[in-house]
Motif scaffolding. Structure first.
Motif, PDB file in Angstrom:
ATOM      1  N   TRP A   1       0.858  -1.178   0.000  1.00  0.00           N
ATOM      2  CA  TRP A   1       0.000   0.000   0.000  1.00  0.00           C
ATOM      3  C   TRP A   1       0.890   1.223   0.000  1.00  0.00           C
ATOM      4  N   ASP A   2       0.647   2.132  -0.901  1.00  0.00           N
ATOM      5  CA  ASP A   2       1.548   3.277  -1.076  1.00  0.00           C
ATOM      6  C   ASP A   2       1.086   4.540  -0.373  1.00  0.00           C
ATOM      7  N   GLY A   3       0.001   4.485   0.374  1.00  0.00           N
ATOM      8  CA  GLY A   3      -0.457   5.648   1.121  1.00  0.00           C
ATOM      9  C   GLY A   3      -1.277   6.627   0.312  1.00  0.00           C
ATOM     10  N   GLY A   4      -1.514   6.326  -0.950  1.00  0.00           N
ATOM     11  CA  GLY A   4      -2.274   7.239  -1.798  1.00  0.00           C
ATOM     12  C   GLY A   4      -1.387   8.328  -2.367  1.00  0.00           C
ATOM     13  N   PRO A   5      -1.967   9.229  -3.121  1.00  0.00           N
ATOM     14  CA  PRO A   5      -1.169  10.279  -3.760  1.00  0.00           C
ATOM     15  C   PRO A   5      -0.638  11.297  -2.749  1.00  0.00           C
ATOM     16  N   ALA A   6       0.594  11.738  -2.985  1.00  0.00           N
ATOM     17  CA  ALA A   6       1.209  12.731  -2.102  1.00  0.00           C
ATOM     18  C   ALA A   6       0.663  14.130  -2.377  1.00  0.00           C
ATOM     19  N   PHE A   7       0.478  14.450  -3.638  1.00  0.00           N
ATOM     20  CA  PHE A   7       0.031  15.795  -4.026  1.00  0.00           C
ATOM     21  C   PHE A   7      -1.032  15.704  -5.121  1.00  0.00           C
ATOM     22  N   PRO A   8      -2.226  15.189  -4.787  1.00  0.00           N
ATOM     23  CA  PRO A   8      -3.260  15.037  -5.816  1.00  0.00           C
ATOM     24  C   PRO A   8      -3.722  16.392  -6.344  1.00  0.00           C
ATOM     25  N   GLN A   9      -3.992  16.409  -7.624  1.00  0.00           N
ATOM     26  CA  GLN A   9      -4.459  17.631  -8.262  1.00  0.00           C
ATOM     27  C   GLN A   9      -5.492  17.293  -9.314  1.00  0.00           C
ATOM     28  N   GLU A  10      -6.264  18.262  -9.664  1.00  0.00           N
ATOM     29  CA  GLU A  10      -7.197  18.133 -10.777  1.00  0.00           C
ATOM     30  C   GLU A  10      -6.837  19.205 -11.788  1.00  0.00           C
ATOM     31  N   ARG A  11      -7.015  18.865 -13.029  1.00  0.00           N
ATOM     32  CA  ARG A  11      -6.815  19.886 -14.056  1.00  0.00           C
ATOM     33  C   ARG A  11      -7.944  19.796 -15.069  1.00  0.00           C
ATOM     34  N   THR A  12      -8.303  20.935 -15.604  1.00  0.00           N
ATOM     35  CA  THR A  12      -9.366  20.999 -16.596  1.00  0.00           C
ATOM     36  C   THR A  12      -8.744  20.976 -17.986  1.00  0.00           C
ATOM     37  N   LEU A  13      -9.184  20.027 -18.775  1.00  0.00           N
ATOM     38  CA  LEU A  13      -8.682  19.901 -20.143  1.00  0.00           C
ATOM     39  C   LEU A  13      -9.381  20.899 -21.055  1.00  0.00           C
ATOM     40  N   GLU A  14      -8.853  21.107 -22.236  1.00  0.00           N
ATOM     41  CA  GLU A  14      -9.437  22.056 -23.193  1.00  0.00           C
ATOM     42  C   GLU A  14     -10.885  21.722 -23.528  1.00  0.00           C
ATOM     43  N   CYS A  15     -11.205  20.426 -23.511  1.00  0.00           N
ATOM     44  CA  CYS A  15     -12.567  20.015 -23.842  1.00  0.00           C
ATOM     45  C   CYS A  15     -13.534  20.252 -22.680  1.00  0.00           C
ATOM     46  N   GLY A  16     -13.017  20.662 -21.529  1.00  0.00           N
ATOM     47  CA  GLY A  16     -13.874  20.959 -20.388  1.00  0.00           C
ATOM     48  C   GLY A  16     -13.956  19.846 -19.359  1.00  0.00           C
ATOM     49  N   SER A  17     -13.460  18.658 -19.700  1.00  0.00           N
ATOM     50  CA  SER A  17     -13.505  17.571 -18.719  1.00  0.00           C
ATOM     51  C   SER A  17     -12.367  17.732 -17.703  1.00  0.00           C
ATOM     52  N   ILE A  18     -12.582  17.137 -16.550  1.00  0.00           N
ATOM     53  CA  ILE A  18     -11.604  17.243 -15.460  1.00  0.00           C
ATOM     54  C   ILE A  18     -10.831  15.929 -15.373  1.00  0.00           C
ATOM     55  N   GLU A  19      -9.524  16.049 -15.274  1.00  0.00           N
ATOM     56  CA  GLU A  19      -8.646  14.890 -15.178  1.00  0.00           C
ATOM     57  C   GLU A  19      -7.963  14.917 -13.817  1.00  0.00           C
ATOM     58  N   GLU A  20      -7.973  13.778 -13.123  1.00  0.00           N
ATOM     59  CA  GLU A  20      -7.282  13.687 -11.840  1.00  0.00           C
ATOM     60  C   GLU A  20      -5.838  13.269 -12.086  1.00  0.00           C
ATOM     61  N   CYS A  21      -4.923  13.944 -11.451  1.00  0.00           N
ATOM     62  CA  CYS A  21      -3.498  13.648 -11.568  1.00  0.00           C
ATOM     63  C   CYS A  21      -2.988  13.249 -10.190  1.00  0.00           C
ATOM     64  N   GLU A  22      -2.695  11.982 -10.034  1.00  0.00           N
ATOM     65  CA  GLU A  22      -2.234  11.511  -8.726  1.00  0.00           C
ATOM     66  C   GLU A  22      -0.747  11.789  -8.529  1.00  0.00           C
ATOM     67  N   GLY A  23       0.056  11.602  -9.535  1.00  0.00           N
ATOM     68  CA  GLY A  23       1.484  11.871  -9.414  1.00  0.00           C
ATOM     69  C   GLY A  23       2.180  10.938  -8.438  1.00  0.00           C
ATOM     70  N   LEU A  24       3.057  11.493  -7.675  1.00  0.00           N
ATOM     71  CA  LEU A  24       3.891  10.764  -6.719  1.00  0.00           C
ATOM     72  C   LEU A  24       3.054  10.202  -5.580  1.00  0.00           C
ATOM     73  N   SER A  25       3.340   8.955  -5.192  1.00  0.00           N
ATOM     74  CA  SER A  25       2.640   8.371  -4.049  1.00  0.00           C
ATOM     75  C   SER A  25       3.307   8.824  -2.752  1.00  0.00           C
ATOM     76  N   MET A  26       2.590   8.679  -1.647  1.00  0.00           N
ATOM     77  CA  MET A  26       3.169   9.011  -0.346  1.00  0.00           C
ATOM     78  C   MET A  26       4.387   8.136  -0.068  1.00  0.00           C
ATOM     79  N   ARG A  27       4.338   6.870  -0.478  1.00  0.00           N
ATOM     80  CA  ARG A  27       5.474   5.959  -0.265  1.00  0.00           C
ATOM     81  C   ARG A  27       6.702   6.452  -1.023  1.00  0.00           C
ATOM     82  N   ASP A  28       6.503   6.855  -2.283  1.00  0.00           N
ATOM     83  CA  ASP A  28       7.617   7.394  -3.064  1.00  0.00           C
ATOM     84  C   ASP A  28       8.180   8.654  -2.416  1.00  0.00           C
ATOM     85  N   TYR A  29       7.289   9.520  -1.963  1.00  0.00           N
ATOM     86  CA  TYR A  29       7.696  10.778  -1.341  1.00  0.00           C
ATOM     87  C   TYR A  29       8.496  10.522  -0.065  1.00  0.00           C
ATOM     88  N   PHE A  30       8.008   9.613   0.796  1.00  0.00           N
ATOM     89  CA  PHE A  30       8.717   9.289   2.031  1.00  0.00           C
ATOM     90  C   PHE A  30      10.059   8.623   1.747  1.00  0.00           C
TER      91      PHE A  30
END
Length: 80
Positions: free
Chosen positions: A5-34
């Motif tokens: 278990w990696d602890g979930g995302p360290a710095f989760p973010q959302e970004r809005t694409l040009e088409c208007g839909s929202i994409e979740e960006c998990e990026g680095l996990s808490m385990r990777d960060y630690f």
């Protein structure tokens, strides 16, 4: 292979694409960060220089992951 278990995302973010839909960006996990923080601390400690040279890269990598897993465990126990 059992996934740790990696602890979930360290710095989760959302970004809005040009088409208007929202994409979740998990990026680095808490385990990777630690693990990265532990690795940085281990490498910056001059008292460990001989031990790092003697035991090699695999030792310091394993130590960083062990430290990260211990931090994830402590964090999960605190929030349970």
């Amino acid at each position: 292979m059992k996934k740790t278990w990696d602890g979930g995302p360290a710095f989760p973010q959302e970004r809005t694409l040009e088409c208007g839909s929202i994409e979740e960006c998990e990026g680095l996990s808490m385990r990777d960060y630690f693990a990265a923080a532990a690795l940085q601390g281990l490498l910056a400690n001059p008292k460990l220089e001989k031990q790092i040279i003697q035991r090699g890269q695999s030792w310091i990598e394993a130590t960083a992951w062990i430290t990260a897993d211990a931090m994830i465990k402590a964090r999960s126990e605190y929030y349970d």
